[in-house]
Design an enzyme around this catalytic site. Structure first.
Site, PDB file in Angstrom:
ATOM      1  N   LYS A   1       0.821  -1.218   0.000  1.00  0.00           N
ATOM      2  CA  LYS A   1       0.000   0.000   0.000  1.00  0.00           C
ATOM      3  C   LYS A   1       0.855   1.268   0.000  1.00  0.00           C
ATOM      4  CE  LYS A   1      -4.343  -1.835   1.697  1.00  0.00           C
ATOM      5  NZ  LYS A   1      -4.005  -3.288   1.788  1.00  0.00           N
TER       6      LYS A   1
HETATM    7  C1  LIG Z   1      -4.693  -4.275   1.117  1.00  0.00           C
HETATM    8  C2  LIG Z   1      -3.976  -5.586   1.018  1.00  0.00           C
HETATM    9  C3  LIG Z   1      -4.384  -6.590   0.106  1.00  0.00           C
HETATM   10  C4  LIG Z   1      -5.614  -6.440  -0.762  1.00  0.00           C
HETATM   11  O1  LIG Z   1      -5.455  -5.495  -1.773  1.00  0.00           O
HETATM   12  P1  LIG Z   1      -6.732  -4.887  -2.541  1.00  0.00           P
HETATM   13  O2  LIG Z   1      -6.179  -3.780  -3.334  1.00  0.00           O
HETATM   14  O3  LIG Z   1      -7.685  -4.421  -1.468  1.00  0.00           O
HETATM   15  O4  LIG Z   1      -7.329  -5.981  -3.358  1.00  0.00           O
HETATM   16  C5  LIG Z   1      -3.628  -7.752   0.032  1.00  0.00           C
HETATM   17  N1  LIG Z   1      -2.555  -7.940   0.821  1.00  0.00           N
HETATM   18  C6  LIG Z   1      -2.127  -7.007   1.711  1.00  0.00           C
HETATM   19  C7  LIG Z   1      -0.957  -7.298   2.566  1.00  0.00           C
HETATM   20  C8  LIG Z   1      -2.829  -5.795   1.825  1.00  0.00           C
HETATM   21  O5  LIG Z   1      -2.414  -4.881   2.727  1.00  0.00           O
END
Ligand SMILES: *Cc1c(COP(=O)(O)O)cnc(C)c1O
Length: 470
Positions: free
Chosen positions: A113
């Site tokens: 993220k």
């Molecule tokens: C947010 C997240 C996801 C999911 O991603 P999306 O964009 O919501 O599909 C998967 N793995 C981790 C570690 C995350 O923080």
């Protein structure tokens, strides 16, 4: 480039005008009016560019109301070797010929993220400086979003972050990541309650439109278009790293929750990147796997959402999924609006007996799901076979990716977090603690800065108002 709503009720707007917003005014999601595309010759020129150069080539198409030099500056400040541990930003690890992991988790909070949110922090600051506005970001977190958002916004001018988390319910590591921040514009609020209480407070404040306007309340949730745009870049980077020529196709495996990450892959494919399959992986919360297997989209009730060992994928509905359905319908906003009328009322829809269902395969999307036992087995297997340690989310992606792997098509699995954040599962799989990256050795013993409050929206509003008065 202008942006419209998936539900058809928003006058077209430029990038800077949708940047700070959440949902469009009609309840839909912002989408570019058309996808920019790369010709074969243009794609050839992108091969060999650095991450920042690639970021500029892609983002300048979407944010064409930001002057080029300013955008270059924002990108240069964001994607540094200092923040992401290498010049490559998202290096590719090869497990064996044709099988790769794209490292997306070397940013400040060790989760993918960061790639989007670090950019968002600099974009927000830039746009706010132009307009002279300020922003109070209110969020709720149970794990990864909170730290990434805080590290993106810390020390930024004209931005305050109020982040609610359930007191004592996050891992010590994640708690320490957030609570150890001493920046005066970051407010960690531990709520006496569970995650749903935190989310309800955010909803209650957001639904108070007077308060929202008066105090410039914003969010950084995953429906923000700029987050999707930032994530498109690494699909291109990963593709070029795994192939020698643009005649080759690759497939990507994506651990999915809110459909944000894989939505960026879908857009990359629409822009001309030679992607064969986008392999969507869920955990036990298999809302999306159910859709791609059966045509039925059935968001779950909160009580039906399981707490799993890949917690960032524990979702009951996938907020960005509406963007894909918009494209699936040939950008028919009336149909999207009708489908989401039932979703927004807690219902579901089923495309199985409609002509749309046939079309899903034209978009290259396939799916599968994992569970706790499979995650532990995958972590162990990848560690023994390749000497590489992956976190439980990445393990869900690898497991489902391998099920769909095709001979002759390189498979790139996206790594969404580092194992250190989920040590319990790692110990269960391999019998010892995951290694800690430099700088995180003693994070739990750093001084912590946070407030404790009851699950009371009025108390949170009072705090925001009090800070705004200073
Ligand atoms: C947010 C997240 C996801 C999911 O991603 P999306 O964009 O919501 O599909 C998967 N793995 C981790 C570690 C995350 O923080």
């Amino acid at each position: 480039m202008r942006y419209i709503s998936t539900r058809g009720g928003m006058a077209p707007k430029k990038f800077s005008k949708i940047l700070l917003g959440g949902l469009a005014s009609d309840g839909g999601l912002a989408m570019p009016e058309t996808y920019p595309g790369f010709s074969a010759a243009e794609l050839e020129k992108l091969r060999g560019l650095s991450y920042s150069q690639l970021a500029f080539e892609i983002l300048s198409l979407f944010a064409d109301d930001i002057p080029s030099d300013d955008l270059r500056g924002i990108i240069a400040r964001t994607y540094t070797a200092e923040s992401f541990q290498s010049e490559e930003i998202t290096p590719l690890k090869t497990l064996e010929p044709g099988l790769h992991i794209l490292s997306l988790s070397n940013g400040p909070t060790l989760a993918f993220k960061d790639i989007a949110l670090q950019l968002l922090g600099n974009l927000f600051e830039y746009v706010l400086a132009k307009t002279g506005d300020h922003l109070n970001i209110l969020g709720a977190t149970s794990g990864d979003t909170g730290p990434s958002a805080e590290y993106a916004m810390r020390g930024k001018h004209s931005i305050r972050v109020f982040m609610l988390s359930p007191q004592g319910k996050m891992s010590q590591f994640q708690t320490a990541q957030m609570f150890s921040l001493q920046d005066p514009n970051i407010f960690n609020i531990a709520i006496r309650g569970v995650f749903d209480n935190c989310q309800d407070i955010v909803k209650a404040v957001s639904n108070d439109s007077n308060f929202k306007q008066k105090y410039h309340i914003g969010t950084v949730n995953s429906i923000n278009w700029a987050r999707i745009a930032a994530q498109i870049i690494y699909y291109f980077k990963g593709y070029f790293a795994a192939t020698r020529s643009n005649a080759e196709q690759v497939s990507f495996a994506v651990p999915s929750g809110n459909f944000g990450n894989i939505c960026a892959g879908h857009v990359a494919r629409m822009m001309g990147l030679p992607i064969k399959k986008l392999i969507l992986a869920t955990n036990e919360n298999d809302v999306l796997d159910e859709f791609f297997k059966t045509g039925r989209y059935r968001p779950r009730a909160t009580e039906e959402t399981q707490h799993t060992s890949s917690p960032s994928m524990d979702i009951s509905k996938a907020s960005n999924f509406e963007r894909f359905i918009f494209d699936l319908t040939g950008r028919d906003a009336a149909t999207v609006k009708q489908l989401w009328r039932s979703v927004d009322e807690g219902g579901s829809f089923d495309l199985a007996d409609t002509p749309l269902w046939e079309k899903v395969k034209d978009f290259g999307l396939v799916s599968g799901s994992g569970n706790h036992a499979a995650r532990i087995a995958t972590i162990l297997h990848v560690h023994e076979q390749y000497g590489i340690l992956v976190d439980p989310h990445t393990a869900d992606g690898l497991k489902v990716g391998l099920e769909h792997r095709e001979a002759g098509v390189p498979l790139i699995c996206l790594e969404t977090a580092l194992p250190v954040k989920f040590s319990e599962s790692i110990i269960e799989a391999i019998g010892h603690e995951p290694p800690r990256p430099a700088g995180y050795e003693n994070i739990e013993s750093l001084p912590q800065r946070y407030l404790v409050m009851n699950a009371d929206a009025d108390a949170v509003k009072a705090l925001i108002a009090e800070q705004a008065g200073l």
